[in-house]
Scaffold this motif. Sequence first.
Motif, PDB file in Angstrom:
ATOM      1  N   GLU A 257      66.176  21.203  73.090  1.00  0.00           N
ATOM      2  CA  GLU A 257      64.811  20.932  72.639  1.00  0.00           C
ATOM      3  C   GLU A 257      64.727  20.923  71.124  1.00  0.00           C
ATOM      4  O   GLU A 257      64.065  20.055  70.531  1.00  0.00           O
ATOM      5  N   ALA A 258      65.397  21.873  70.486  1.00  0.00           N
ATOM      6  CA  ALA A 258      65.355  21.944  69.018  1.00  0.00           C
ATOM      7  C   ALA A 258      66.054  20.752  68.375  1.00  0.00           C
ATOM      8  O   ALA A 258      65.687  20.325  67.276  1.00  0.00           O
ATOM      9  N   ASN A 259      67.049  20.201  69.071  1.00  0.00           N
ATOM     10  CA  ASN A 259      67.857  19.115  68.504  1.00  0.00           C
ATOM     11  C   ASN A 259      67.364  17.723  68.891  1.00  0.00           C
ATOM     12  O   ASN A 259      68.008  16.729  68.527  1.00  0.00           O
ATOM     13  N   GLU A 260      66.270  17.632  69.596  1.00  0.00           N
ATOM     14  CA  GLU A 260      65.799  16.332  70.069  1.00  0.00           C
ATOM     15  C   GLU A 260      65.645  15.344  68.915  1.00  0.00           C
ATOM     16  O   GLU A 260      64.994  15.637  67.906  1.00  0.00           O
ATOM     17  N   GLY A 261      66.278  14.181  69.056  1.00  0.00           N
ATOM     18  CA  GLY A 261      66.207  13.139  68.039  1.00  0.00           C
ATOM     19  C   GLY A 261      67.146  13.338  66.871  1.00  0.00           C
ATOM     20  O   GLY A 261      67.129  12.537  65.924  1.00  0.00           O
ATOM     21  N   LYS A 262      67.979  14.384  66.912  1.00  0.00           N
ATOM     22  CA  LYS A 262      68.900  14.669  65.803  1.00  0.00           C
ATOM     23  C   LYS A 262      70.337  14.411  66.237  1.00  0.00           C
ATOM     24  O   LYS A 262      70.697  14.611  67.401  1.00  0.00           O
ATOM     25  N   LYS A 263      71.164  14.004  65.298  1.00  0.00           N
ATOM     26  CA  LYS A 263      72.558  13.706  65.599  1.00  0.00           C
ATOM     27  C   LYS A 263      73.398  14.985  65.585  1.00  0.00           C
ATOM     28  O   LYS A 263      73.126  15.901  64.815  1.00  0.00           O
ATOM     29  N   PRO A 264      74.429  15.046  66.426  1.00  0.00           N
ATOM     30  CA  PRO A 264      75.336  16.195  66.396  1.00  0.00           C
ATOM     31  C   PRO A 264      76.049  16.297  65.047  1.00  0.00           C
ATOM     32  O   PRO A 264      76.260  15.297  64.372  1.00  0.00           O
ATOM     33  N   GLY A 265      76.402  17.497  64.681  1.00  0.00           N
ATOM     34  CA  GLY A 265      77.135  17.704  63.438  1.00  0.00           C
ATOM     35  C   GLY A 265      78.595  17.355  63.595  1.00  0.00           C
ATOM     36  O   GLY A 265      79.179  17.441  64.676  1.00  0.00           O
ATOM     37  N   THR A 266      79.208  16.928  62.498  1.00  0.00           N
ATOM     38  CA  THR A 266      80.621  16.568  62.517  1.00  0.00           C
ATOM     39  C   THR A 266      81.404  17.189  61.368  1.00  0.00           C
ATOM     40  O   THR A 266      82.628  17.173  61.396  1.00  0.00           O
ATOM     41  N   ALA A 267      80.711  17.744  60.363  1.00  0.00           N
ATOM     42  CA  ALA A 267      81.387  18.271  59.174  1.00  0.00           C
ATOM     43  C   ALA A 267      81.873  19.696  59.420  1.00  0.00           C
ATOM     44  O   ALA A 267      81.080  20.611  59.581  1.00  0.00           O
ATOM     45  N   GLN A 268      83.170  19.845  59.503  1.00  0.00           N
ATOM     46  CA  GLN A 268      83.743  21.170  59.732  1.00  0.00           C
ATOM     47  C   GLN A 268      83.904  21.909  58.405  1.00  0.00           C
ATOM     48  O   GLN A 268      84.190  21.296  57.373  1.00  0.00           O
ATOM     49  N   PRO A 269      83.725  23.236  58.415  1.00  0.00           N
ATOM     50  CA  PRO A 269      83.903  23.997  57.181  1.00  0.00           C
ATOM     51  C   PRO A 269      85.349  23.909  56.707  1.00  0.00           C
ATOM     52  O   PRO A 269      86.265  23.747  57.513  1.00  0.00           O
ATOM     53  N   PRO A 270      85.573  23.975  55.388  1.00  0.00           N
ATOM     54  CA  PRO A 270      86.944  23.896  54.879  1.00  0.00           C
ATOM     55  C   PRO A 270      87.772  25.082  55.353  1.00  0.00           C
ATOM     56  O   PRO A 270      87.243  26.167  55.612  1.00  0.00           O
ATOM     57  N   ALA A 271      89.063  24.851  55.510  1.00  0.00           N
ATOM     58  CA  ALA A 271      89.954  25.928  55.922  1.00  0.00           C
ATOM     59  C   ALA A 271      90.014  26.990  54.839  1.00  0.00           C
ATOM     60  O   ALA A 271      89.996  26.681  53.641  1.00  0.00           O
ATOM     61  N   PRO A 272      90.068  28.281  55.220  1.00  0.00           N
ATOM     62  CA  PRO A 272      90.151  29.347  54.222  1.00  0.00           C
ATOM     63  C   PRO A 272      91.371  29.171  53.340  1.00  0.00           C
ATOM     64  O   PRO A 272      92.431  28.721  53.795  1.00  0.00           O
ATOM     65  N   ALA A 273      91.202  29.507  52.073  1.00  0.00           N
ATOM     66  CA  ALA A 273      92.327  29.415  51.144  1.00  0.00           C
ATOM     67  C   ALA A 273      93.376  30.463  51.487  1.00  0.00           C
ATOM     68  O   ALA A 273      93.054  31.549  51.948  1.00  0.00           O
ATOM     69  N   ALA A 274      94.625  30.105  51.296  1.00  0.00           N
ATOM     70  CA  ALA A 274      95.692  31.046  51.579  1.00  0.00           C
ATOM     71  C   ALA A 274      95.610  32.235  50.627  1.00  0.00           C
ATOM     72  O   ALA A 274      95.340  32.086  49.436  1.00  0.00           O
ATOM     73  N   SER A 275      95.787  33.446  51.163  1.00  0.00           N
ATOM     74  CA  SER A 275      95.693  34.652  50.327  1.00  0.00           C
ATOM     75  C   SER A 275      97.086  35.153  49.990  1.00  0.00           C
ATOM     76  O   SER A 275      98.059  34.785  50.604  1.00  0.00           O
TER      77      SER A 275
END
Length: 275
Positions: A257-275
């Motif tokens: 219901e909250a997403n009606e008329g909205k497109k699914p997300g596709t942008a994944q968060p960047p991978a954590p930097a190596a420590s």
Amino acid sequence: MSENNRDGNRAARERLLQQRELDKAREKRRRLLIVSAAVVGVLGLAAVVGVIAAGTGGKDDASEAGPVIAPSGAEGEEQLALPAGASDAPSTLTIWEDFRCPACAVFENGFRDTIHELTDAGQLRVEYRLATLIDGRFGGSGSLRAANAAACAQDAGKFVPYHDVLYQNQPPETDDAFGNNARLVELAGKVEGLDTPAFRSCVEQGRHDSWVNKSAEVFRNGDFSGTPTVLLNGEPVFPQKGTEQISPENLKKWVTEANEGKKPGTAQPPAPAAS
């Protein structure tokens, strides 16, 4: 065999199939009711724990544990949120949790598959936020130690699977088993590629202890009654939303219901930097 007998056998098979479908539907409803009832049944305990712990204080002064070091990829104000799912998903589920909290385990173990399904489909972004209420209520350091270990898993890009393992192996509320770093490292062995020298060092040194304490402070100062606190797009949904009780089916419905008329997300968060 007469025509009447054949018709009778066919009708009997159809009735049997219909009964099996009805039985499956009843079993599905029964499982959903059990999950919902269990979640609601422990809410009172969680609320009491939240109130008592808020007044007990405890060793939560971030200055005692060194500088605040946020885990890699943490977001939001003061970098206190650990994200999961597409960053541009149309809805956000915020979950305040304590790894020693039994109500949190009931919620996570009952709704895990649904939340993963929604995040995998780009419908939902999750912001995990950590609290340490049970340490203040029953003593010990398992809430803090487990939260630090989870933040170390975030550094390795494996927060969600480790988070799930912790809830699947949660000790009884009064048992401070998570206060033992060796146990937290042992459980890391259940997440492929997590048990590394870098992870062990992070856990043993309490690298993110001050960050956890800061998160716990924000929770105590917020308008929250206990853990888990679950918000869908900023609106509380646990144990219910409006007149509807929370359940896996209802959570899906509310997100749809909250997403009606909205497109699914596709942008994944960047991978954590190596420590």
